[in-house]
Design a protein around this motif. Sequence first.
Motif, short mmCIF file in Angstrom:
data_model
loop_
_atom_site.label_atom_id
_atom_site.label_comp_id
_atom_site.label_asym_id
_atom_site.label_seq_id
_atom_site.Cartn_x
_atom_site.Cartn_y
_atom_site.Cartn_z
N PHE A 1 38.42 28.49 33.71
CA PHE A 1 38.60 28.09 35.11
C PHE A 1 38.33 29.26 36.06
CE2 PHE A 1 41.48 24.56 33.49
CZ PHE A 1 40.58 23.55 33.81
N ALA A 2 38.79 30.45 35.67
CA ALA A 2 38.56 31.63 36.51
C ALA A 2 37.08 31.93 36.65
CB ALA A 2 39.30 32.84 35.93
N GLU A 3 36.33 31.80 35.56
CA GLU A 3 34.89 32.03 35.62
C GLU A 3 34.19 31.00 36.51
OE1 GLU A 3 33.25 34.48 34.67
OE2 GLU A 3 34.21 35.45 32.96
N ILE A 4 34.64 29.75 36.42
CA ILE A 4 34.06 28.71 37.27
C ILE A 4 34.28 29.04 38.74
CG2 ILE A 4 34.25 26.28 37.96
CD1 ILE A 4 34.84 25.63 35.02
N SER A 5 35.48 29.55 39.06
CA SER A 5 35.78 29.89 40.46
C SER A 5 34.87 31.00 40.96
CB SER A 5 37.26 30.28 40.62
OG SER A 5 37.51 31.55 40.04
N ILE A 6 34.57 31.99 40.11
CA ILE A 6 33.68 33.07 40.52
C ILE A 6 32.27 32.55 40.75
CG2 ILE A 6 32.57 35.21 39.72
CD1 ILE A 6 35.15 36.02 38.44
N ILE A 7 31.80 31.68 39.85
CA ILE A 7 30.45 31.12 40.00
C ILE A 7 30.36 30.26 41.26
CG2 ILE A 7 28.76 29.56 38.96
CD1 ILE A 7 29.83 30.50 36.22
N MET B 1 41.45 32.01 47.60
CA MET B 1 40.46 32.12 46.51
C MET B 1 41.13 32.41 45.18
SD MET B 1 37.43 31.63 47.66
CE MET B 1 36.60 31.46 49.24
N PRO B 2 40.88 31.60 44.14
CA PRO B 2 41.56 31.80 42.85
C PRO B 2 41.32 33.17 42.23
CG PRO B 2 40.45 29.67 42.92
CD PRO B 2 40.01 30.42 44.13
N HIS B 3 40.06 33.63 42.21
CA HIS B 3 39.77 34.89 41.52
C HIS B 3 40.35 36.09 42.24
CE1 HIS B 3 36.46 34.24 44.37
NE2 HIS B 3 36.36 35.54 44.44
N ASN B 4 40.66 35.93 43.54
CA ASN B 4 41.30 37.03 44.28
C ASN B 4 42.68 37.36 43.73
OD1 ASN B 4 39.39 37.94 46.04
ND2 ASN B 4 40.12 36.77 47.80
N LEU B 5 43.36 36.35 43.18
CA LEU B 5 44.70 36.58 42.63
C LEU B 5 44.62 37.45 41.38
CD1 LEU B 5 46.21 33.00 43.09
CD2 LEU B 5 46.32 34.96 44.64
N TYR B 6 43.55 37.30 40.60
CA TYR B 6 43.33 38.18 39.46
C TYR B 6 42.88 39.57 39.92
CZ TYR B 6 43.45 33.97 36.54
OH TYR B 6 43.84 32.82 35.90
N LEU B 7 41.97 39.58 40.88
CA LEU B 7 41.36 40.84 41.34
C LEU B 7 42.38 41.78 41.95
CD1 LEU B 7 38.86 42.57 41.97
CD2 LEU B 7 38.56 41.21 44.06
N HIS B 8 43.24 41.27 42.80
CA HIS B 8 44.17 42.12 43.54
C HIS B 8 45.13 42.84 42.60
CE1 HIS B 8 46.52 42.49 47.60
NE2 HIS B 8 46.08 43.64 47.15
N SER B 9 45.61 42.13 41.56
CA SER B 9 46.56 42.73 40.64
C SER B 9 45.94 43.87 39.84
CB SER B 9 47.11 41.67 39.67
OG SER B 9 46.06 41.09 38.91
N SER B 10 44.61 43.94 39.84
CA SER B 10 43.91 45.01 39.12
C SER B 10 43.54 46.18 40.02
CB SER B 10 42.65 44.45 38.45
OG SER B 10 41.96 45.45 37.75
N VAL B 11 42.96 45.90 41.19
CA VAL B 11 42.44 46.99 42.02
C VAL B 11 43.55 47.84 42.63
CG1 VAL B 11 40.26 45.85 42.53
CG2 VAL B 11 42.23 45.47 44.04
#
Length: 442
Positions: free
Chosen positions: A119-125, A230-240
């Motif tokens: 699902f995360a990959e679909i959101s990025i695409i 944006m879904p992928h932003n929730l993954y991105l922020h916890s990393s950067v």
Amino acid sequence: MFSLPFKLPTTATAPFCPSEVAGTVAVPEGDPFWKKVIRFAGPGLLISVGYMDPGNWATAIQGGSQFGYQLLFVVVLSSLAAIVLQCLSMRLGIVTGKDLAVHCREQYSPAVGKTLWGFAEISIIACDLAEVLGCALAFKLLLGVSLPVGVALTALDTLIVLGLKGKGFRQVEAIVLGLILTVAICLFAELVFVKPDWHAVAAGLVPSLSALSSREPLYLAIGILGATVMPHNLYLHSSVVQTRVVRRDDAARREAISLSRIDTVVSLLLALLINGAILVLAAAAFYQPGSSRVLDIDDAYRLLEPVAGTALAAILFGLALLASGQSSTFTGTIAGQVIMEGFLKLKIPCWQRRAITRGLALIPAMIGVIVLGEHSVGTLLVLSQVVLSMQLPFAMYPLVSLTSQRRIMGNFVNAWWTTTLAWFLFAVISAANAWLVWQAFS
């Protein structure tokens, strides 16, 4: 045999792979508070890009042209909800030293983890599809090329990623800041040309249930909501956020959270101003009371020139749209690396990650503009936002669940009111997105 004039990297390369640049931005303990604020500024800017991409443009332009300033409060409330969720993501990364994708892999079964990764990959695409379409429209305006040619030109942004290999993370943050400022300057210059009714703008900021009393504005309001978080932003922020050097004691993490919260809130308020400016611009230039006409992003750039009385307005529109799409390119690449490494423990060269994502977005974009014609950008952009909406609950649920567990967060576990608010937002946003998807396909 043909050979490239430069050597392509064979491993994941900084700064697009956050695990390689974690802890590379030093924050001296003796610095005054204002210097620490500057040191921590940056991750929020990368996140804010996702809140002002071409998909947001499509919904905001349609909302402003069809309903004037009435839906401006929806932009504000959606942005405030985004701030809450991004602050949860930021805290998860700082407190645990792991991003959301890693936690999902560790806390859930392999089957659930792989599903969430899909699902995360679909959101990025889907997000990259919006970037392709926005940049293609900008190329059409600025260069006079057809939409299919504009779509093809967007493939060249992989070269930008290659050109930044080995650079520091702060340099990427600086480039994104420059692109965001380009968007802001262009939009606010256009507001000077169209001269909006500021009293009506103020009235539009007041929440109103009557403004959402019929199906059409409600549908568009939920579209604005779906395009905002944006879904992928929730993954991105916890990393950067882990790019900053933070000691592992509670006092240091508490300070880091406070400084990162300032970065997050200020950056997303800037995104709010830009999204609000797009809706206000569309309302001032195109709204006609009593008219049933719906304006898409395809029409906006063509009609802006005679309305504003200057050719510069249309050029500014194209430049802002191009900067919006290109800035999203950086965050999409970084988010892809975070998700792939977090869920799969897999690192690939950043240019390959960029090429894969852009290639998967180019195919439906090219098919769409060829089959549906030169005026299909608005329709395809809205479709990309519907796809994004379908993925959002699958990123929100683990985020809220994990940050509410003391065994993971320790002393930084969510307060009861934070947990209540977060689950309320999850329920509202999930229900709204489900309704949007149902309406789109019914």
